[in-house]
Enzyme design. Structure first.
Site, PDB file in Angstrom:
ATOM      1  N   SER A  28       0.812  -1.205   0.000  1.00  0.00           N
ATOM      2  CA  SER A  28       0.000   0.000   0.000  1.00  0.00           C
ATOM      3  C   SER A  28       0.857   1.272   0.000  1.00  0.00           C
ATOM      4  O   SER A  28       1.746   1.398  -0.833  1.00  0.00           O
ATOM      5  CB  SER A  28      -0.959  -0.068   1.181  1.00  0.00           C
ATOM      6  OG  SER A  28      -2.096   0.685   0.887  1.00  0.00           O
ATOM      7  N   LYS A  46       4.257   1.983  -2.297  1.00  0.00           N
ATOM      8  CA  LYS A  46       4.691   3.153  -3.068  1.00  0.00           C
ATOM      9  C   LYS A  46       6.142   3.413  -2.662  1.00  0.00           C
ATOM     10  O   LYS A  46       7.002   3.718  -3.478  1.00  0.00           O
ATOM     11  CB  LYS A  46       3.829   4.390  -2.748  1.00  0.00           C
ATOM     12  CG  LYS A  46       2.294   4.169  -2.828  1.00  0.00           C
ATOM     13  CD  LYS A  46       1.511   5.455  -2.553  1.00  0.00           C
ATOM     14  CE  LYS A  46       0.106   5.273  -1.991  1.00  0.00           C
ATOM     15  NZ  LYS A  46      -0.886   4.662  -2.798  1.00  0.00           N
ATOM     16  N   TRP A  89      -9.952   0.491  -5.421  1.00  0.00           N
ATOM     17  CA  TRP A  89      -9.416   1.822  -5.086  1.00  0.00           C
ATOM     18  C   TRP A  89      -7.996   1.978  -5.637  1.00  0.00           C
ATOM     19  O   TRP A  89      -7.569   3.052  -6.030  1.00  0.00           O
ATOM     20  CB  TRP A  89      -9.453   1.959  -3.568  1.00  0.00           C
ATOM     21  CG  TRP A  89      -9.016   3.255  -2.969  1.00  0.00           C
ATOM     22  CD1 TRP A  89      -7.995   3.428  -2.071  1.00  0.00           C
ATOM     23  CD2 TRP A  89      -9.590   4.555  -3.163  1.00  0.00           C
ATOM     24  NE1 TRP A  89      -7.906   4.751  -1.704  1.00  0.00           N
ATOM     25  CE2 TRP A  89      -8.874   5.463  -2.357  1.00  0.00           C
ATOM     26  CE3 TRP A  89     -10.643   5.038  -3.939  1.00  0.00           C
ATOM     27  CZ2 TRP A  89      -9.168   6.824  -2.300  1.00  0.00           C
ATOM     28  CZ3 TRP A  89     -10.928   6.399  -3.889  1.00  0.00           C
ATOM     29  CH2 TRP A  89     -10.197   7.275  -3.082  1.00  0.00           C
ATOM     30  N   HIS A 101      -7.655  -5.651  -0.201  1.00  0.00           N
ATOM     31  CA  HIS A 101      -6.425  -4.902   0.045  1.00  0.00           C
ATOM     32  C   HIS A 101      -5.737  -5.463   1.290  1.00  0.00           C
ATOM     33  O   HIS A 101      -6.217  -5.269   2.410  1.00  0.00           O
ATOM     34  CB  HIS A 101      -6.858  -3.445   0.279  1.00  0.00           C
ATOM     35  CG  HIS A 101      -5.738  -2.480   0.380  1.00  0.00           C
ATOM     36  ND1 HIS A 101      -4.965  -2.106  -0.687  1.00  0.00           N
ATOM     37  CD2 HIS A 101      -5.262  -1.775   1.445  1.00  0.00           C
ATOM     38  CE1 HIS A 101      -4.072  -1.224  -0.297  1.00  0.00           C
ATOM     39  NE2 HIS A 101      -4.232  -1.005   0.995  1.00  0.00           N
TER      40      HIS A 101
HETATM   41  C1  GCU Z   1      -5.417   4.804   1.624  1.00  0.00           C
HETATM   42  C2  GCU Z   1      -4.806   5.578   0.485  1.00  0.00           C
HETATM   43  C3  GCU Z   1      -3.956   4.691  -0.431  1.00  0.00           C
HETATM   44  C4  GCU Z   1      -2.983   3.888   0.387  1.00  0.00           C
HETATM   45  C5  GCU Z   1      -3.687   3.173   1.511  1.00  0.00           C
HETATM   46  C6  GCU Z   1      -2.769   2.460   2.499  1.00  0.00           C
HETATM   47  O1  GCU Z   1      -6.385   3.943   1.129  1.00  0.00           O
HETATM   48  O2  GCU Z   1      -5.836   6.212  -0.234  1.00  0.00           O
HETATM   49  O3  GCU Z   1      -3.251   5.461  -1.386  1.00  0.00           O
HETATM   50  O4  GCU Z   1      -2.281   3.001  -0.431  1.00  0.00           O
HETATM   51  O5  GCU Z   1      -4.416   4.105   2.288  1.00  0.00           O
HETATM   52  O6  GCU Z   1      -1.603   2.778   2.609  1.00  0.00           O
HETATM   53  O7  GCU Z   1      -3.275   1.596   3.216  1.00  0.00           O
END
Ligand code: GCU
Length: 421
Positions: free
Chosen positions: A261, A265, A352, A402
């Site tokens: 997540s 990144k 998402w 997720h």
């Molecule tokens: C939120 C956010 C995402 C991210 C995620 C996470 O959903 O919008 O961009 O990847 O959190 O880190 O769990």
């Protein structure tokens, strides 16, 4: 009073529903866009060989991502001291060594430390290793009672027993489902993890964490081209790498940087900026990670920049609702990792994060891997769920939400075995 609260709740619900309804998940409503060609320089020259890629194109892409998306690290800061605060050769029922290593930084009157929790298989002299951040503290990834609980700031989470921003004993092991430690150790790999808020607390505040070490006194904020939190966390992973290079029990040529997540990144950016990482895994990383920004499916640039204003550099906000102006897209972030192995993973229900956008990035990065004679993603047809493609660029979409699951880890281990032999 009660009426006001009910009214406010009502207003928020309407606003939330409205915001959600504006999220696009429909392939037919994707804006028209051209995928930037990773093998064409910004002034239109074709890149035909590795030399031009490495000397010209890669540096200009890296510079663009640094100055306009994640932000540049404003200086250099070396580790001041390393201390093994705890070590045992009898961890995980005797099959692993556990080390907790405190990395400290000092500058003027500032100090900061973070602790790397490391498990290493005992039967291997110099182990290859997965390294990645965790969301709620090292003690959440395992039931192991010896793991030290961090006193760094934490996001409140009642079900994990986190109140007043303090981690507690109550959350020991609550995230062990996300870290297949036994499988990792049994496969002959080590695992290292760090609590990400020890490097930079995940909030819109640049006066805490590692950021203030880099500013003169008069300055409280980074310049528009300077780092947000993702770049700060990536910087922290590079400092872990500095440590791994000194640890005789770790094979520093086989460090695989992993993240889920927002931390997926981060693993991509760490892999792009630090070529010492031998391989990169980005799990469900979505917008600002593996997913193509120009598709604007699920989370978009403007949404991420408003919900998490501290993650990217200020310059990135130029592209809010203006993705078409971006001269790059996230496939070029993956290409920056070439020719090293990179694994992009999605989850079917994680709309998402735009699974198709994550897949297409892996596909569009492929020409750069081909320059090196390495295999990427053969075509733009997504594989079926739970049917990984495991080349130098790997991709899977698994069933479920997720998350990080055993299925994910089984694939990563199998692929690492093949790629890093
Ligand atoms: C939120 C956010 C995402 C991210 C995620 C996470 O959903 O919008 O961009 O990847 O959190 O880190 O769990």
């Amino acid at each position: 009073m009660k009426k006001i609260v009910i009214f406010l709740l009502f207003v928020f619900t309407i606003l939330f529903a409205f915001a959600q309804s504006n999220v696009n998940y429909n392939e037919n409503k994707i804006p028209q866009f051209v995928v930037p060609n990773p093998l064409k320089t910004f002034n239109g020259k074709k890149v035909r060989n590795v030399k031009t890629w490495e000397k010209k194109r890669r540096p200009e892409l890296l510079e663009f991502f640094s100055k306009n998306i994640y932000g540049e690290v404003p200086g250099k800061l070396k580790i001041s001291s390393v201390e093994i605060v705890e070590e045992s050769h009898d961890a995980l029922n005797g099959k692993a060594t556990r080390k907790q290593v405190q990395i400290s930084f000092q500058k003027d009157n500032l100090t900061l430390d973070f602790t790397i929790l490391i498990y290493l298989p005992k039967n291997i002299e110099k182990a290859p290793l997965f390294v990645g951040y965790n969301f709620y503290g090292n003690h959440t990834i395992t039931e192991d009672v010896n793991v030290i609980i961090s006193d760094a700031w934490a996001r409140d989470n009642e079900s994990f027993g986190i109140i007043n921003n303090q981690l507690t004993e109550q959350s020991r092991g609550v995230r062990d489902n996300r870290w297949a430690i036994d499988k990792i150790i049994d496969a002959g790999y080590g695992l290292a993890t760090i609590y990400y808020c020890e490097v930079d607390p995940d909030k819109n505040d640049f006066t805490d964490g590692i950021h203030p070490f880099f500013y003169e006194e008069y300055r409280k904020l980074p310049f528009p081209n300077e780092w947000g939190s993702i770049a700060a966390w990536s910087w922290g992973l590079s400092r872990c790498m500095d440590y791994f290079e000194q640890d005789a029990n770790i094979d520093e040529s086989k460090i695989i940087v992993f993240g889920h997540s927002r931390l997926g990144k981060t693993s991509l950016w760490a892999g792009a900026t630090d070529e010492r990482f031998a391989a990169v895994i980005s799990n469900n990383s979505g917008c600002g990670g593996a997913a193509l920004s120009k598709r604007a499916v699920g989370e978009t640039v403007s949404r991420i920049n408003s919900s998490f204003p501290h993650w990217f550099c200020t310059n990135f906000k130029e592209y809010n609702r203006n993705e078409k102006a971006l001269p790059v897209d996230q496939h070029e972030l993956i290409a920056l990792i070439a020719p090293r192995p990179v694994y992009i993973a999605s989850a079917e229900d994680d709309k998402w994060a735009d699974p198709r956008g994550e897949f297409l990035s892996a596909f569009y990065a492929t020409p750069v891997y081909k320059l090196y004679g390495k295999e990427g993603i053969p075509n733009d047809k997504m594989p079926a769920v739970n049917q990984p493609i495991q080349n130098r660029i790997a991709y899977h979409i698994r069933t479920g939400k997720h998350d990080v699951t055993d299925f994910d880890w089984e694939q990563y281990i199998k692929w690492a075995n093949a790629q890093l032999k």
